[in-house]
Design a protein around this motif. Structure first.
Motif, PDB file in Angstrom:
ATOM      1  N   ILE A  47       0.848  -1.210   0.000  1.00 17.93           N
ATOM      2  CA  ILE A  47       0.000   0.000   0.000  1.00 17.93           C
ATOM      3  C   ILE A  47       0.877   1.251   0.000  1.00 17.93           C
ATOM      4  O   ILE A  47       0.625   2.213  -0.723  1.00 17.93           O
ATOM      5  N   LYS A  48       1.960   1.187   0.818  1.00 17.16           N
ATOM      6  CA  LYS A  48       2.850   2.348   0.903  1.00 17.16           C
ATOM      7  C   LYS A  48       3.457   2.670  -0.472  1.00 17.16           C
ATOM      8  O   LYS A  48       3.528   3.828  -0.869  1.00 17.16           O
ATOM      9  N   ILE A  49       3.864   1.620  -1.178  1.00 19.06           N
ATOM     10  CA  ILE A  49       4.435   1.835  -2.516  1.00 19.06           C
ATOM     11  C   ILE A  49       3.350   2.372  -3.464  1.00 19.06           C
ATOM     12  O   ILE A  49       3.574   3.316  -4.212  1.00 19.06           O
ATOM     13  N   GLY A  50       2.135   1.778  -3.395  1.00 16.71           N
ATOM     14  CA  GLY A  50       1.044   2.200  -4.281  1.00 16.71           C
ATOM     15  C   GLY A  50       0.623   3.644  -4.058  1.00 16.71           C
ATOM     16  O   GLY A  50       0.220   4.347  -4.985  1.00 16.71           O
ATOM     17  N   LEU A  51       0.720   4.107  -2.806  1.00 12.21           N
ATOM     18  CA  LEU A  51       0.324   5.480  -2.487  1.00 12.21           C
ATOM     19  C   LEU A  51       1.331   6.508  -3.015  1.00 12.21           C
ATOM     20  O   LEU A  51       1.007   7.677  -3.179  1.00 12.21           O
TER      21      LEU A  51
ATOM     22  N   ALA B   8       0.114 -10.648  -1.788  1.00 10.55           N
ATOM     23  CA  ALA B   8      -0.040  -9.606  -0.759  1.00 10.55           C
ATOM     24  C   ALA B   8       0.583  -8.290  -1.219  1.00 10.55           C
ATOM     25  O   ALA B   8      -0.022  -7.221  -1.072  1.00 10.55           O
ATOM     26  N   VAL B   9       1.792  -8.367  -1.806  1.00  8.81           N
ATOM     27  CA  VAL B   9       2.476  -7.136  -2.221  1.00  8.81           C
ATOM     28  C   VAL B   9       1.710  -6.471  -3.376  1.00  8.81           C
ATOM     29  O   VAL B   9       1.429  -5.261  -3.345  1.00  8.81           O
ATOM     30  N   VAL B  10       1.337  -7.278  -4.389  1.00 16.59           N
ATOM     31  CA  VAL B  10       0.638  -6.713  -5.558  1.00 16.59           C
ATOM     32  C   VAL B  10      -0.722  -6.140  -5.135  1.00 16.59           C
ATOM     33  O   VAL B  10      -1.097  -5.027  -5.538  1.00 16.59           O
ATOM     34  N   ALA B  11      -1.461  -6.870  -4.285  1.00 16.51           N
ATOM     35  CA  ALA B  11      -2.757  -6.381  -3.815  1.00 16.51           C
ATOM     36  C   ALA B  11      -2.572  -5.052  -3.077  1.00 16.51           C
ATOM     37  O   ALA B  11      -3.349  -4.108  -3.263  1.00 16.51           O
ATOM     38  N   LEU B  15      -4.227  -1.574  -4.142  1.00 17.88           N
ATOM     39  CA  LEU B  15      -5.104  -0.874  -3.182  1.00 17.88           C
ATOM     40  C   LEU B  15      -4.611   0.541  -2.949  1.00 17.88           C
ATOM     41  O   LEU B  15      -5.384   1.501  -2.937  1.00 17.88           O
ATOM     42  N   GLY B  16      -3.287   0.657  -2.741  1.00 21.29           N
ATOM     43  CA  GLY B  16      -2.693   1.972  -2.477  1.00 21.29           C
ATOM     44  C   GLY B  16      -2.875   2.909  -3.656  1.00 21.29           C
ATOM     45  O   GLY B  16      -3.106   4.102  -3.490  1.00 21.29           O
ATOM     46  N   TYR B  17      -2.761   2.352  -4.855  1.00 23.30           N
ATOM     47  CA  TYR B  17      -2.828   3.193  -6.054  1.00 23.30           C
ATOM     48  C   TYR B  17      -4.263   3.608  -6.377  1.00 23.30           C
ATOM     49  O   TYR B  17      -4.502   4.698  -6.888  1.00 23.30           O
ATOM     50  N   THR B  18      -5.239   2.730  -6.051  1.00 17.53           N
ATOM     51  CA  THR B  18      -6.612   3.001  -6.501  1.00 17.53           C
ATOM     52  C   THR B  18      -7.562   3.431  -5.379  1.00 17.53           C
ATOM     53  O   THR B  18      -8.219   4.452  -5.484  1.00 17.53           O
ATOM     54  N   VAL B  19      -7.646   2.671  -4.296  1.00 13.25           N
ATOM     55  CA  VAL B  19      -8.713   2.868  -3.316  1.00 13.25           C
ATOM     56  C   VAL B  19      -8.327   3.743  -2.128  1.00 13.25           C
ATOM     57  O   VAL B  19      -9.081   4.619  -1.706  1.00 13.25           O
ATOM     58  N   ILE B  20      -7.138   3.496  -1.597  1.00 14.92           N
ATOM     59  CA  ILE B  20      -6.789   4.115  -0.305  1.00 14.92           C
ATOM     60  C   ILE B  20      -6.434   5.593  -0.473  1.00 14.92           C
ATOM     61  O   ILE B  20      -5.624   5.943  -1.341  1.00 14.92           O
ATOM     62  N   PRO B  21      -7.054   6.462   0.341  1.00 14.34           N
ATOM     63  CA  PRO B  21      -6.778   7.902   0.203  1.00 14.34           C
ATOM     64  C   PRO B  21      -5.347   8.254   0.621  1.00 14.34           C
ATOM     65  O   PRO B  21      -4.807   7.629   1.535  1.00 14.34           O
ATOM     66  N   PRO B  22      -4.743   9.244  -0.042  1.00 15.74           N
ATOM     67  CA  PRO B  22      -3.341   9.593   0.219  1.00 15.74           C
ATOM     68  C   PRO B  22      -3.076   9.996   1.674  1.00 15.74           C
ATOM     69  O   PRO B  22      -1.943   9.865   2.155  1.00 15.74           O
TER      70      PRO B  22
END
Lengths: 101, 197
Positions: A47-51, B8-11, B15-22
């Motif tokens: 998630i940290k990387i994706g953010l 887990a890493v890809v999910a 999630l971080g890129y699409t759903v979770i707010p910054p």
């Protein structure tokens, strides 16, 4: 750097393990608990990387270079350790694969 | 295990890129710290349960330091070989490789030379950590326990240590921690040193 904190936590864990302070009921589930905590940690790291939009953007540009350098580093490291592993592990057998998720 | 780790890493990334707010980014460090501490406690328990570990490590003595030394050489020369194919200057590729997976420090150090090199160091070492997480169980199974520390580099003392411990045994986990610490000390010395050569 949190080396000291990590060391203290590992030592506390080692004392718990050495003195057998874990209840038998919990002991049975320890492996599973460990696996799920690990996957949870990896999910958060992902998630940290994706953010991080900058990282994602630059991955599109120099991702191939980065992965190539990382893969070469890893392969050469494995080969280098393989050269000395017998010498380092003299008198003990190499680590065996234990439990799997 | 490799598949679960990859999932887990890809999910997480998706999630971080699409759903979770910054805004969550501010708190995520605490989550990682907590998860890491919990897992290191489990690693400690595994180590403690194998009572003869410390005798074995004592018998190994200074030989154990050959592991970080070989990983350091492999990482630097490996990155140089990769750099040669990509036509990245050898010195720069070697310095990026000397980050040993510690992406924050190597990126800060190399961005002093150029922002592009800083970005390359950051991404290479993030990639190294992710590839390590995925490949460690495979290396442990098909090549060897000690070799499974190699992909981890400096992260062998923290983020990848739980995976190494789970894929091998308590003895290798102790060597892994020692290796991670030794490599972490080398990063701030070697990265600038290679750039000055």
């Amino acid at each position: 750097m949190n080396i000291l904190l990590y060391l203290i936590i590992i030592i506390i864990g080692a004392i718990i393990g050495y003195r057998d302070l874990i209840k038998p009921g919990l002991k049975k589930h320890l492996g599973k608990l460990q696996s799920y905590s690990l996957l949870f940690l990896l999910l958060i790291m992902g998630i940290k990387i994706g953010l991080d939009r900058d990282t994602i953007k630059s991955f599109g540009l120099i991702g191939f270079q980065a992965v190539t350098l990382a893969v070469f580093s890893i392969i050469f490291s494995i080969a280098a350790v393989k050269l000395v592993s017998k010498h380092v592990l003299k008198e003990e057998k190499a680590g065996q694969t234990q439990n799997d998720i | 295990m490799t598949f679960s780790i990859l999932f887990a890493v890809v999910a997480g990334v998706l999630l971080g890129y699409t759903v979770i707010p910054p805004e969550v980014n501010r708190y995520i460090g605490y989550g990682i710290d907590f998860g890491l501490c919990l897992l290191l406690l489990f690693v400690g328990i595994d180590i403690g349960r194998q009572r003869d570990i410390f005798d074995k490590i004592k018998k190994m003595g200074l030989r154990v330091l050959l592991v970080p030394l070989m990983i350091a050489l492999g990482s630097i020369f490996g990155a140089m070989a990769g750099g040669y194919l990509l036509k990245v200057p050898l010195k720069e590729a070697g310095a990026v490789g000397a980050g040993f997976g510690w992406y924050s420090l190597s990126a800060i150090e190399l961005s002093k030379h150029s922002p592009q090199l800083g970005s390359l160091a950051f991404l290479t070492n993030v990639s190294r950590e992710i590839i390590a997480l995925i490949s460690i169980p495979l290396v442990a199974r098909y090549i060897g326990g000690l070799e499974s520390i190699a992909p981890a580099g400096a992260t062998a003392m923290d983020t990848t240590l739980p995976v190494i411990s789970k894929s091998t045994d308590g003895g290798i986990a102790v060597i892994s921690f020692i290796t991670g610490v030794a490599l972490s000390f080398m990063v701030p010395v070697l990265v600038p040193l290679i750039m000055r050569m």
